[in-house]
Design an enzyme around this catalytic site. Structure first.
Site, PDB file in Angstrom:
ATOM      1  N   CYS A   1     -83.390  53.131  70.199  1.00  0.00           N
ATOM      2  CA  CYS A   1     -84.419  53.476  69.200  1.00  0.00           C
ATOM      3  C   CYS A   1     -85.222  54.690  69.677  1.00  0.00           C
ATOM      4  O   CYS A   1     -84.674  55.777  69.780  1.00  0.00           O
ATOM      5  CB  CYS A   1     -85.295  52.273  68.894  1.00  0.00           C
ATOM      6  SG  CYS A   1     -86.262  52.464  67.390  1.00  0.00           S
TER       7      CYS A   1
ATOM      8  N   HIS B   1     -81.210  48.514  66.981  1.00  0.00           N
ATOM      9  CA  HIS B   1     -81.590  47.621  68.081  1.00  0.00           C
ATOM     10  C   HIS B   1     -80.447  46.663  68.396  1.00  0.00           C
ATOM     11  O   HIS B   1     -80.330  45.628  67.738  1.00  0.00           O
ATOM     12  CB  HIS B   1     -82.842  46.839  67.713  1.00  0.00           C
ATOM     13  CG  HIS B   1     -84.078  47.681  67.721  1.00  0.00           C
ATOM     14  ND1 HIS B   1     -84.831  47.884  68.837  1.00  0.00           N
ATOM     15  CD2 HIS B   1     -84.656  48.426  66.744  1.00  0.00           C
ATOM     16  CE1 HIS B   1     -85.833  48.695  68.567  1.00  0.00           C
ATOM     17  NE2 HIS B   1     -85.749  49.050  67.297  1.00  0.00           N
TER      18      HIS B   1
ATOM     19  N   GLU C   1     -80.225  44.651  70.754  1.00  0.00           N
ATOM     20  CA  GLU C   1     -80.789  43.381  71.237  1.00  0.00           C
ATOM     21  C   GLU C   1     -81.303  42.517  70.091  1.00  0.00           C
ATOM     22  O   GLU C   1     -81.700  41.385  70.298  1.00  0.00           O
ATOM     23  CB  GLU C   1     -81.887  43.660  72.272  1.00  0.00           C
ATOM     24  CG  GLU C   1     -83.247  44.119  71.734  1.00  0.00           C
ATOM     25  CD  GLU C   1     -83.309  45.580  71.274  1.00  0.00           C
ATOM     26  OE1 GLU C   1     -82.248  46.232  71.190  1.00  0.00           O
ATOM     27  OE2 GLU C   1     -84.427  46.054  70.995  1.00  0.00           O
TER      28      GLU C   1
END
Lengths: 203, 263
Positions: free
Chosen positions: A80, A185, A187
């Protein structure tokens, strides 16, 4: 050992949690010296570009980071804002110099605002390129979670690892040698995101 | 193409998960730790935690005798959730300061929702957006229909009328730097009769940031109505708690109605 750089921006624990699931040895570090012992380096980040660069510089990471990445060729992943800061220049709020590891600029979206609301938030399809083969290898569905208002425009499109479409075609991932960046993202993108992180760990 | 999102709103009261009807009837439905694991597995796109506790005696009310030990603070719940939930997590309820926000981000929140304090000191939106980025700041609004046919903003758990018109407020919030609007309807909350569609239409036309609709979903078709009214994301709370694979079923229904969702 994977080192997650803590420079006071954003959600570091999510990245660490994801790496824990992948059984990777990962530490969150505020100490630039730790980069010397790192096998892989991750620069996460949520927030504004100028603040991000200011904090990164203030925490003393920039010089060692550049050395470990450019000279020692350690695999690096920017997530990001961490990807955006790879650029030479950011245009969020005020023009700010970036790390310059991948030449290019970070710009705002130029799309009809009612149809394409900004921030670009949610799950969108990524379209990997040849340069993205390593990162997206074996991913079941290339659908990832994005949340951002600015995007990275590299000078050299051969560094684009994946495209995404939101009113305009923008860069979802970059790669230049050992340097990787993802606008989304991983994650927060469930199993597809974990696969991307796993691929990075293999790099 | 950007998918329409299905977001699970989880209401927390004193560490427990509750359902709400009309902002005043609350019923305990379980543990947030268990719920988050289910929704993570059931194709939900995001999770919103809204802490609606009013008591300062939060810890004293936490039961220590249940099979899954309850966590004694919102921070603990967020930290614990972030370990198992690889989905975006928004956290709100009682957030008053930048320091509180920072602590929540460090605990695993991806976005922060602010409501009452944003109305009381609108500059909080600007400060938060500057510090954490617009995309991380969700302005949450509890709206109620008024006699004039408009909608008024209510704060403090829907108890305090502000005199602010919703359309006026969302525009101001956008200018100040809100990244998204979480739009809840006090009238529709827990009624199962569908969203306040005119409210969604109004707000979605007034701003250019994404609008998340909340309040009133009683069947999956209501989610489709919300998207058609202009919401970028649709959310619900109560309905997701009582059926197996609820969020997955909801998304299948949306997909069958021709809405692009992540399955």
């Amino acid at each position: 050992m994977v080192v997650i750089i803590d420079y006071g921006m954003g959600n570091l624990f999510s990245v660490q949690n994801a790496l824990r699931v992948l059984k990777a040895d990962a530490v969150i570090s505020k100490d630039p010296e730790d980069l010397k012992n790192a096998s892989h380096i991750i620069l996460p980040g949520v927030g504004a570009f100028p603040d991000g660069m200011k904090n990164l510089k203030a925490s003393g990471f920039v010089e060692i980071l550049k050395r470990e990445v450019l000279e020692n060729k350690k695999p690096f992943l920017g997530i990001c804002l961490g990807m955006q800061m790879l650029a030479s220049i950011g245009e969020e709020h005020v023009k700010t110099e970036g790390l310059g590891l991948i030449p290019g600029a970070v710009r705002s979206f130029q799309v009809p605002e009612k149809e394409f609301r900004i921030p670009h938030v949610g799950w969108n399809d990524a379209y990997p390129t040849e340069a993205g083969k390593v990162l997206f290898d074996g991913v079941d569905q290339n659908v990832f979670y994005f949340v951002h208002s600015y995007h990275f425009v590299p000078d050299d499109t051969s560094t684009v690892a994946a495209w995404c479409d939101y009113g305009e075609c923008f860069v979802a991932a970059v790669r230049k040698d050992n340097i990787f960046g993802v606008q989304f993202h991983p994650e927060k993108s469930q199993k597809n995101g974990l696969m991307v992180l796993e691929n990075f760990l293999k790099a | 193409m950007l998918k329409k999102r299905l977001i699970v709103s989880l209401l927390l009261q004193n560490g427990q998960l509750v359902k709400s009807v009309g902002f005043h009837d609350y019923q305990i439905v379980g543990s947030p730790q268990i719920a988050i694991q289910f929704f993570n597995a059931w194709a939900a796109d995001e999770i919103i935690f809204l802490d609606i506790s009013t008591s300062c005696e939060y810890t004293d009310l936490v039961r220590k005798d249940s099979v899954f030990p309850e966590l004694s603070s919102l921070i603990e719940i967020v930290k614990n959730s972030a370990k198992t939930c690889f989905l975006p997590l928004t956290v709100g309820g009682g957030v008053r300061t930048i320091d509180q926000m920072r602590e929540l981000f460090l605990s695993g929140a991806d976005k922060i929702a602010i409501n009452t304090q944003a109305v009381r000191t609108p500059q909080l939106i600007a400060k938060a957006a500057e510090r954490f980025g617009n995309q991380a700041i969700v302005v949450s609004i509890d709206a109620k229909r008024n006699n004039a046919g408009g909608h008024e903003v209510f704060i403090d758990h829907g108890k305090e009328a502000t005199g602010l018109n919703v359309v006026e407020w969302v525009q101001q919030a956008e200018i100040l730097g809100a990244g998204e609007i979480l739009l809840n309807s006090i009238d529709q909350d827990g009624r199962l009769s569908g969203y306040d569609l005119s409210l969604i239409r109004c707000v979605a036309s007034a701003v250019t940031i994404p609008v998340i609709a909340l309040g009133g979903v009683g069947k999956w078709e209501h989610l489709v109505d919300g998207v058609r009214a202009g919401a970028s994301a649709v959310s619900a709370a109560n309905i997701f708690h009582f059926t197996e694979q609820s969020t997955r079923q909801a998304k299948k229904h949306m997909a069958e109605a021709g809405i692009d969702v992540r399955l």
